[in-house]
Design a protein around this motif. Sequence first.
Motif, short mmCIF file in Angstrom:
data_model
loop_
_atom_site.label_atom_id
_atom_site.label_comp_id
_atom_site.label_asym_id
_atom_site.label_seq_id
_atom_site.Cartn_x
_atom_site.Cartn_y
_atom_site.Cartn_z
N CYS A 76 5.00 3.86 11.33
CA CYS A 76 4.71 2.69 12.17
C CYS A 76 5.23 1.41 11.54
O CYS A 76 5.66 0.49 12.24
CB CYS A 76 3.21 2.59 12.46
SG CYS A 76 2.65 3.97 13.48
N ASP A 77 5.23 1.35 10.21
CA ASP A 77 5.78 0.20 9.50
C ASP A 77 7.26 0.05 9.83
O ASP A 77 7.80 -1.05 9.88
CB ASP A 77 5.58 0.43 7.99
CG ASP A 77 5.78 -0.84 7.18
OD1 ASP A 77 5.62 -1.94 7.73
OD2 ASP A 77 6.09 -0.72 5.99
N CYS A 78 7.87 1.18 10.07
CA CYS A 78 9.32 1.22 10.22
C CYS A 78 9.79 1.08 11.67
O CYS A 78 10.98 1.08 11.94
CB CYS A 78 9.79 2.54 9.64
SG CYS A 78 11.45 2.47 9.12
N LYS A 103 1.36 -10.76 12.07
CA LYS A 103 1.66 -10.23 13.41
C LYS A 103 2.21 -8.81 13.31
O LYS A 103 1.86 -7.93 14.10
CB LYS A 103 2.70 -11.11 14.10
CG LYS A 103 2.15 -12.31 14.83
CD LYS A 103 3.33 -12.94 15.51
CE LYS A 103 3.02 -13.95 16.53
NZ LYS A 103 4.27 -14.51 17.07
N HIS A 104 3.10 -8.61 12.36
CA HIS A 104 3.68 -7.28 12.13
C HIS A 104 2.57 -6.26 11.86
O HIS A 104 2.59 -5.15 12.41
CB HIS A 104 4.67 -7.37 10.95
CG HIS A 104 4.91 -6.09 10.24
ND1 HIS A 104 5.74 -5.09 10.73
CD2 HIS A 104 4.43 -5.61 9.05
CE1 HIS A 104 5.75 -4.08 9.87
NE2 HIS A 104 4.97 -4.37 8.85
N SER A 105 1.58 -6.65 11.06
CA SER A 105 0.49 -5.72 10.73
C SER A 105 -0.27 -5.30 11.98
O SER A 105 -0.71 -4.15 12.11
CB SER A 105 -0.48 -6.37 9.74
OG SER A 105 0.19 -6.69 8.54
N THR A 114 1.22 3.64 -0.59
CA THR A 114 2.00 4.75 -0.01
C THR A 114 2.90 4.30 1.15
O THR A 114 3.94 4.92 1.38
CB THR A 114 1.10 5.92 0.47
OG1 THR A 114 0.25 5.46 1.53
CG2 THR A 114 0.25 6.46 -0.66
N HIS A 115 2.52 3.24 1.86
CA HIS A 115 3.31 2.87 3.05
C HIS A 115 4.76 2.51 2.70
O HIS A 115 5.63 2.58 3.55
CB HIS A 115 2.64 1.74 3.84
CG HIS A 115 2.88 0.36 3.30
ND1 HIS A 115 2.06 -0.22 2.37
CD2 HIS A 115 3.85 -0.55 3.55
CE1 HIS A 115 2.52 -1.44 2.10
NE2 HIS A 115 3.60 -1.66 2.80
N CYS A 116 5.00 2.15 1.46
CA CYS A 116 6.34 1.73 1.04
C CYS A 116 7.20 2.87 0.51
O CYS A 116 8.35 2.65 0.16
CB CYS A 116 6.24 0.67 -0.07
SG CYS A 116 6.10 -0.97 0.58
N ILE A 164 -4.26 -3.14 7.57
CA ILE A 164 -4.48 -3.46 6.16
C ILE A 164 -3.28 -3.20 5.24
O ILE A 164 -3.26 -3.64 4.09
CB ILE A 164 -5.72 -2.63 5.67
CG1 ILE A 164 -6.50 -3.39 4.62
CG2 ILE A 164 -5.35 -1.26 5.17
CD1 ILE A 164 -7.26 -4.52 5.18
N HIS A 165 -2.26 -2.51 5.76
CA HIS A 165 -1.24 -1.96 4.84
C HIS A 165 -0.51 -3.04 4.03
O HIS A 165 -0.11 -2.80 2.91
CB HIS A 165 -0.24 -1.06 5.60
CG HIS A 165 0.80 -1.82 6.36
ND1 HIS A 165 0.55 -2.42 7.57
CD2 HIS A 165 2.09 -2.08 6.08
CE1 HIS A 165 1.65 -3.01 8.00
NE2 HIS A 165 2.61 -2.82 7.11
N ASP A 166 -0.35 -4.23 4.62
CA ASP A 166 0.36 -5.31 3.90
C ASP A 166 -0.58 -6.39 3.38
O ASP A 166 -0.13 -7.51 3.09
CB ASP A 166 1.39 -5.97 4.85
CG ASP A 166 2.75 -5.27 4.85
OD1 ASP A 166 3.03 -4.52 3.89
OD2 ASP A 166 3.51 -5.47 5.81
N ILE A 167 -1.86 -6.08 3.25
CA ILE A 167 -2.85 -7.10 2.89
C ILE A 167 -2.56 -7.72 1.50
O ILE A 167 -3.03 -8.82 1.20
CB ILE A 167 -4.30 -6.53 2.96
CG1 ILE A 167 -5.34 -7.65 2.94
CG2 ILE A 167 -4.58 -5.53 1.85
CD1 ILE A 167 -5.34 -8.55 4.16
#
Length: 211
Positions: A136-138, A26-28, A92-94, A56-59
């Motif tokens: 956006c992740d944050c 859901k977060h993704s 990179t998202h992390c 896809i960032h947390d796939i």
Amino acid sequence: MNLPEIRLVKNWLKEGYQRNPGPWVKHSKYVANAAKIIASKIESLDGNQAYIMGLIHDIGRVAGIAEERHTIDGYNFLKKKGYEKLARICITHCFPKKNIEANIGIWDCSENELEFIETFLENCEYNDYDRLIQLCDCISMEDKYVLIEKRLIDVVLRYNLKNRVPLGIPLLEKWQKYLEIKDYFSNMIGESIYNLLPNVIENTFGKIKSD
Ligand SMILES: [Fe+2]
């Protein structure tokens, strides 16, 4: 860039949820929506690409319950599917700051994988898609958008910090970077990014009494 169809990505997420049920799917979707909304205000960014990157960032979580290993797992997952360029977003998202010591989660990958991540980051020049997904992740919880500061605290409190290496300055530098990225995009679009997303004030502060 070679991008998978949204339908395919959503199938991966569905399968991923079956293998590793949790709020990450859901977060993704929230990350994807925010990325698309913000990208649509910036001429140099493509909303569809931003949306897919958010989805896809947390796939990497498809591989099971993991902490920081989800970055390399996601990278390998997409590389294997033939999307090597897209795969970078899983790493990179992390890292708004290229410092593996600023991450709260345990490095539950092999020494070689950790070395790969460090070298990858060193050689990687961030673009606006990397920065957009970091942002956006944050701001995306599993069911809402909130002020960055709230999400940062939430992440810290969710982890059991006992027995973790004290984070101190690297973590604060990472937080500072998130705030800089938020201002970077707000300046680019000429208004606060929070204006573009629904209910940030209510989600952050609760219901505010109005006269
Ligand atoms: Fe995420």
